[in-house]
Design a protein around this motif. Structure first.
Motif, short mmCIF file in Angstrom:
data_model
loop_
_atom_site.label_atom_id
_atom_site.label_comp_id
_atom_site.label_asym_id
_atom_site.label_seq_id
_atom_site.Cartn_x
_atom_site.Cartn_y
_atom_site.Cartn_z
N LEU A 138 1.03 -1.18 0.16
CA LEU A 138 0.27 -0.34 0.11
C LEU A 138 0.56 1.50 0.37
CD1 LEU A 138 -2.41 -1.33 2.99
CD2 LEU A 138 -2.65 -0.65 0.04
N GLY A 139 1.82 0.82 0.38
CA GLY A 139 2.85 2.48 0.89
C GLY A 139 3.88 2.74 -0.74
N SER A 140 3.55 1.31 -1.70
CA SER A 140 4.44 1.80 -2.71
C SER A 140 3.92 2.61 -3.64
CB SER A 140 4.77 0.45 -2.98
OG SER A 140 3.55 -0.43 -3.75
N SER A 141 2.68 3.09 -3.32
CA SER A 141 2.06 3.97 -4.51
C SER A 141 1.66 5.00 -4.48
CB SER A 141 1.20 2.64 -5.30
OG SER A 141 0.46 3.93 -6.04
N LEU A 142 1.06 5.63 -4.83
CA LEU A 142 0.88 7.23 -4.56
C LEU A 142 0.06 7.24 -5.51
CD1 LEU A 142 3.97 9.80 -3.53
CD2 LEU A 142 2.17 8.53 -2.40
N ASP A 143 -0.70 6.34 -6.27
CA ASP A 143 -1.71 6.73 -7.00
C ASP A 143 -3.11 6.11 -6.29
OD1 ASP A 143 -4.03 5.40 -9.13
OD2 ASP A 143 -2.68 6.45 -9.96
N TYR A 144 -4.12 7.33 -6.39
CA TYR A 144 -5.27 6.86 -5.33
C TYR A 144 -6.26 5.30 -5.87
CZ TYR A 144 -9.96 8.07 -4.03
OH TYR A 144 -11.22 8.69 -3.60
N ARG A 145 -6.85 6.17 -7.32
CA ARG A 145 -6.63 4.09 -8.36
C ARG A 145 -6.23 3.15 -7.59
NH1 ARG A 145 -12.64 5.34 -8.64
NH2 ARG A 145 -12.66 7.54 -8.66
N ALA A 146 -5.20 3.68 -7.82
CA ALA A 146 -4.46 2.24 -7.69
C ALA A 146 -4.12 1.87 -7.00
CB ALA A 146 -2.65 2.70 -8.23
N THR A 147 -4.02 2.80 -5.39
CA THR A 147 -3.93 2.28 -4.19
C THR A 147 -5.72 1.56 -3.43
OG1 THR A 147 -2.51 3.76 -3.47
CG2 THR A 147 -3.72 2.70 -1.60
N LEU A 148 -6.65 2.09 -3.89
CA LEU A 148 -8.05 1.67 -3.53
C LEU A 148 -7.76 0.01 -4.29
CD1 LEU A 148 -10.39 4.44 -4.30
CD2 LEU A 148 -9.51 3.05 -1.98
N SER A 149 -7.49 0.22 -5.42
CA SER A 149 -7.83 -1.89 -6.52
C SER A 149 -6.34 -2.14 -5.14
CB SER A 149 -6.88 -1.76 -8.13
OG SER A 149 -8.27 -0.62 -8.00
N VAL A 294 -4.62 5.60 1.60
CA VAL A 294 -5.64 6.47 0.38
C VAL A 294 -5.12 7.89 0.70
CG1 VAL A 294 -7.87 6.77 -0.31
CG2 VAL A 294 -6.51 3.73 0.31
N GLU A 295 -5.37 8.27 2.07
CA GLU A 295 -5.41 9.34 2.26
C GLU A 295 -4.19 9.75 2.02
OE1 GLU A 295 -7.34 12.90 3.98
OE2 GLU A 295 -7.67 10.99 3.05
N ASN A 296 -2.87 9.30 2.42
CA ASN A 296 -1.88 9.69 1.33
C ASN A 296 -1.67 10.16 -0.45
OD1 ASN A 296 -0.42 9.61 3.99
ND2 ASN A 296 0.56 8.28 4.07
N ALA A 297 -2.24 9.44 -0.95
CA ALA A 297 -2.25 9.45 -2.00
C ALA A 297 -3.42 10.50 -2.38
CB ALA A 297 -2.82 7.96 -2.62
N ARG A 298 -3.87 10.65 -2.21
CA ARG A 298 -5.36 12.08 -2.22
C ARG A 298 -4.41 13.27 -1.94
NH1 ARG A 298 -10.95 10.20 0.00
NH2 ARG A 298 -11.65 12.26 -0.61
N LEU A 299 -3.21 13.36 -1.04
CA LEU A 299 -2.93 14.22 0.08
C LEU A 299 -1.66 15.15 -1.40
CD1 LEU A 299 -2.93 13.63 3.61
CD2 LEU A 299 -3.71 15.88 1.94
N PHE A 300 -1.04 13.76 -2.93
CA PHE A 300 -0.38 13.78 -3.06
C PHE A 300 -0.54 14.73 -4.31
CE2 PHE A 300 2.43 11.81 -6.50
CZ PHE A 300 3.10 12.80 -6.20
N GLU A 301 -1.61 13.97 -4.38
CA GLU A 301 -2.41 14.61 -5.57
C GLU A 301 -2.93 15.88 -5.50
OE1 GLU A 301 -6.28 12.07 -6.93
OE2 GLU A 301 -4.87 9.97 -7.27
N GLN A 302 -3.28 16.18 -4.22
CA GLN A 302 -3.65 17.28 -4.27
C GLN A 302 -2.41 18.50 -4.44
OE1 GLN A 302 -6.23 17.36 -0.39
NE2 GLN A 302 -7.04 16.01 -1.45
N ALA A 303 -1.52 17.83 -3.94
CA ALA A 303 -0.11 18.80 -3.35
C ALA A 303 0.06 18.64 -4.98
CB ALA A 303 0.88 17.74 -2.63
#
Length: 535
Positions: A138-149, A294-303
Motif C-alpha cells: 500500500l505504501g509503494s504507490s501514490l496513485d489513488y485509484r491504484a491504491t484502492l484496487s 489512500v489518504e496519503n495518495a489523495r494528499l499527494f494528488e492535491q499537492a
C-alpha cells in the motif's frame, strides 16, 4: 457366607489382576491381594491392620494417587462395593492401575495443546506477514485509484472470497470504486454490480451507509437467507447478490485524520468460512493501513495539483515580466547609442547601470522560467555538436559585468579550439552562468575561475572561487529551491535561491553529475561532469 463360598471368593480376589482391598467398618485393611500390595509397593502382612487412607463410600469410581514406598506415584481408579467378609459388613475396594493410560492421555492432550499453539503461532505469523506485506504494497504507490484496487486485491483470498471498496464522494454518493474476487467469473459479477447497484446514502440500515455514518465496523457471522431480497427486491442486482452467495461478511470503515471517507466490505461464500472477532480485528488493522495509504495518495494528488498551479503561475508571471523588461533593455540601448540624441558621459554611465540591472533581473526571470519548466517536466534536451572552448568563454563574458562590478578577477581556462562535445549548448551555458553568478555573489575579494576539459567521451567543467565557503552542515541544502546560506531579511547576497537548484536539474537532464567541495573561509569548487549525448 458358607466356608466354601468364602474360599471361592478369596481365590477369585487373590487371582484378580486389579488390586483388591477389604476394609472393615473402622477403615482398616482386613485383606488385600498381591496386586494391591504391588500397587502400594509393600508386603501383604505389613499392610494388614493399617488404615486404608482413602474414602470407601459406595458409588462411582474415583481416581486416587498412591504413594509407593521408595518413591513414585501410582494413579489408580478406585471402586467400592459392600460385601460380607468372614461374617462382617465390609467394603471391597478395587484399585485399577491407570498410570500408563493417564500418561498416554496427558501426552495426547499435550500434543493437541502443542498443535493448537503451533497453529495459533502460525496463524499469528501469517497475520503479521500479511499486514507487513499490506503496509509495503500500500505504501509503494501514490496513485489513488491504484491504491484502492490494491486494498481489494490484498484481501483475497487471505481474508475473504471477495471484497468491495466504497468511497463517498463530495456529492454524497457512495460508488463502488474497487473490487476483487478469488474467481475471475466473480470479478465480472462484481464489476456488473458496480454498474447496477446504487448504495442509498439515506438508508443507514444497509451496511455501507451505516458504517460510514457511525464510523464503527459491522460483523455478520451468518448472512440471512433473505439478504439478497432485502438489498435488492428485484431485477439483475438481486440475481448478482444471489450468485455471489455471501455466507458471512464484515464492513469496516476507512478512516484517516478523524474522517471516515469509505468502507471496506469483506465477504465469504464458497469457502463457507464464518467470521469472528479475530477476523474483524485483522480487517480493522488492514483498513487502518489502507485508509492511511489512500489518504496519503489523495494528499499527494492535491499537492501535485497545487504544484502544477504554482509552476503555471510562475511561468506566466515570468513571461509577462520578461516582455516589458526586454523593452527596457532595448530602449536603454537606443539611448546609450545616441540615436534619440546626444548622451553625455554621466547619462551613459547611468544607462549602463540600467542595462546591467535589467540583465540581472532578466537572468532571475530566466531561472524562474527554467525551474517552472523542469518542475512541469516540460524542459527538453536539444543535442548538437558544441565547441566547448567557445561555450566557456561565452559564459565568462556574460558573467564579466557581475565580477567587474565587485572588482573580482574572473579568469577562463578552456581546452582550446577543436574541443567539441555533443550536448545541449543552451543548457550548458545556463549551468555555467548560474555557477559563475553564485560564485561572484558570495566572493567579496579574490578571484573566480572557470575551467573545462574533455575527459574520455565527456567533459569536466569547474567553477572555483575564493569566497565565504559553505559550512559542512549546509552542503546538502544548497541544492534545495529557494534556500540560501543567508536566510535573514537583511542578507547581503541577492537572488532567487534557484540558481544552484536549476543548475543541478539541468545537469541531471543532460545525464551528468554535479558536486561541490567547500569549507568556510576557503572558497568553493563546483565540478560538473557531462557525458557526450547520443544521437
Amino acid at each position: 457366607m458358607r466356608d466354601g463360598s468364602m474360599a471361592d471368593l478369596r481365590a477369585i480376589v487373590e487371582l484378580n489382576a486389579d488390586g483388591i482391598v477389604v476394609v472393615d467398618g473402622a477403615g482398616r485393611i482386613r485383606f488385600l491381594n498381591p496386586a494391591a500390595a504391588a500397587l502400594f509397593g509393600r508386603g501383604e502382612e505389613e499392610l494388614l491392620g493399617e488404615e486404608f487412607g482413602f474414602p470407601v463410600a459406595a458409588g462411582e469410581g474415583t481416581e486416587v494417587e498412591i504413594v509407593r514406598r521408595g518413591g513414585g506415584l501410582v494413579q489408580a481408579e478406585l471402586r467400592v462395593a459392600r460385601v460380607r467378609w468372614e461374617g462382617e459388613d465390609t467394603s471391597l475396594v478395587a484399585l485399577r492401575d491407570v498410570t500408563d493410560r493417564r500418561r498416554a492421555e496427558e501426552a495426547e492432550r499435550e500434543r493437541f495443546r502443542a498443535e493448537a499453539a503451533r497453529e495459533e503461532a502460525e496463524t499469528a505469523a501469517r497475520k503479521v506477514a500479511f499486514l507487513a506485506d499490506a503496509g509495503a504494497i500500500l505504501g509503494s504507490s501514490l496513485d489513488y485509484r491504484a491504491t484502492l484496487s490494491r486494498v481489494a486485491r490484498l484481501s483475497v483470498p487471505f481474508l475473504a472470497d471477495y471484497c468491495l471498496v466504497h468511497v463517498q464522494g463530495d456529492d454524497g454518493e457512495i460508488p463502488q470504486v474497487a473490487s476483487a474476487h478469488r474467481d475471475p467469473a466473480g470479478d465480472a459479477l462484481l464489476e456488473r454490480l458496480a454498474e447496477t447497484y446504487r448504495v442509498d446514502p439515506a438508508n443507514p440500515r444497509t451496511p455501507v451507509p451505516g458504517v460510514l455514518r457511525s464510523g464503527r465496523p459491522l460483523l455478520v457471522s451468518e448472512v440471512p437467507a433473505d439478504a439478497a431480497e432485502r438489498l435488492a427486491p428485484e431485477g439483475e442486482t438481486r440475481e448478482i447478490f444471489q450468485a455471489l452467495g455471501p455466507v458471512s461478511y464484515m464492513t469496516v470503515p476507512l478512516s484517516a485524520h478523524g474522517r471516515t471517507f469509505g468502507a471496506l466490505t469483506l465477504a465469504t461464500s464458497v469457502s463457507g468460512r464464518r467470521y469472528g472477532d479475530a477476523d474483524l480485528s485483522l480487517a480493522e488493522d488492514l483498513a487502518r493501513r489502507a485508509a492511511t495509504a489512500v489518504e496519503n495518495a489523495r494528499l499527494f494528488e492535491q499537492a501535485q495539483a497545487a504544484n502544477r498551479a504554482k509552476s503555471e503561475f510562475l511561468a506566466v508571471m515570468s513571461h509577462e515580466l520578461r516582455t516589458p523588461l526586454n523593452a527596457v533593455i532595448g530602449y536603454a540601448d537606443l539611448l546609450q547609442a545616441g540615436i534619440t540624441g546626444p548622451v553625455n558621459d554621466r547619462q551613459r554611465e547611468q544607462l549602463g547601470r540600467i542595462k546591467s540591472s535589467s540583465a540581472h533581473l532578466l537572468q532571475l526571470i530566466e531561472e524562474i522560467l527554467t525551474f517552472s519548466r523542469i518542475e512541469a517536466h516540460q524542459e527538453r534536451v536539444r543535442a548538437e555538436q558544441a565547441d566547448l572552448d567557445a561555450l566557456l568563454r561565452e559564459a565568462g563574458s556574460l558573467a564579466e559585468p557581475l565580477a567587474g562590478a565587485k572588482r573580482i578577477a574572473l579568469t577562463v581556462r578552456g581546452p582550446g579550439t577543436g574541443a567539441t562535445l555533443r550536448t545541449d549548448p543552451a543548457k550548458v551555458r545556463q549551468i555555467l552562468l548560474n555557477l559563475l553568478s553564485n560564485a561572484v555573489k558570495f566572493t567579496a575579494h579574490g578571484e573566480v575561475e572557470l575551467s573545462g576539459e574533455l575527459n574520455g567521451d565527456g567533459a569536466v567543467l569547474r567553477v572555483r572561487d575564493t569566497g565565504v565557503g559553505i559550512a559542512p552542515e549546509h552542503l546538502d541544502r544548497i541544492w534545495e529551491p529557494f534556500w540560501q546560506v543567508e536566510q535573514s531579511a537583511t542578507r547581503v547576497a541577492e537572488g532567487t535561491g534557484l540558481g544552484l537548484t536549476v543548475a543541478r536539474d539541468l545537469v541531471g537532464l543532460l545525464g551528468g553529475e554535479i558536486s561541490v567541495r567547500s569549507a568556510p573561509g576557503q572558497g568553493s569548487t563546483f565540478e560538473v561532469r557531462l557525458p557526450s549525448l547520443s544521437d
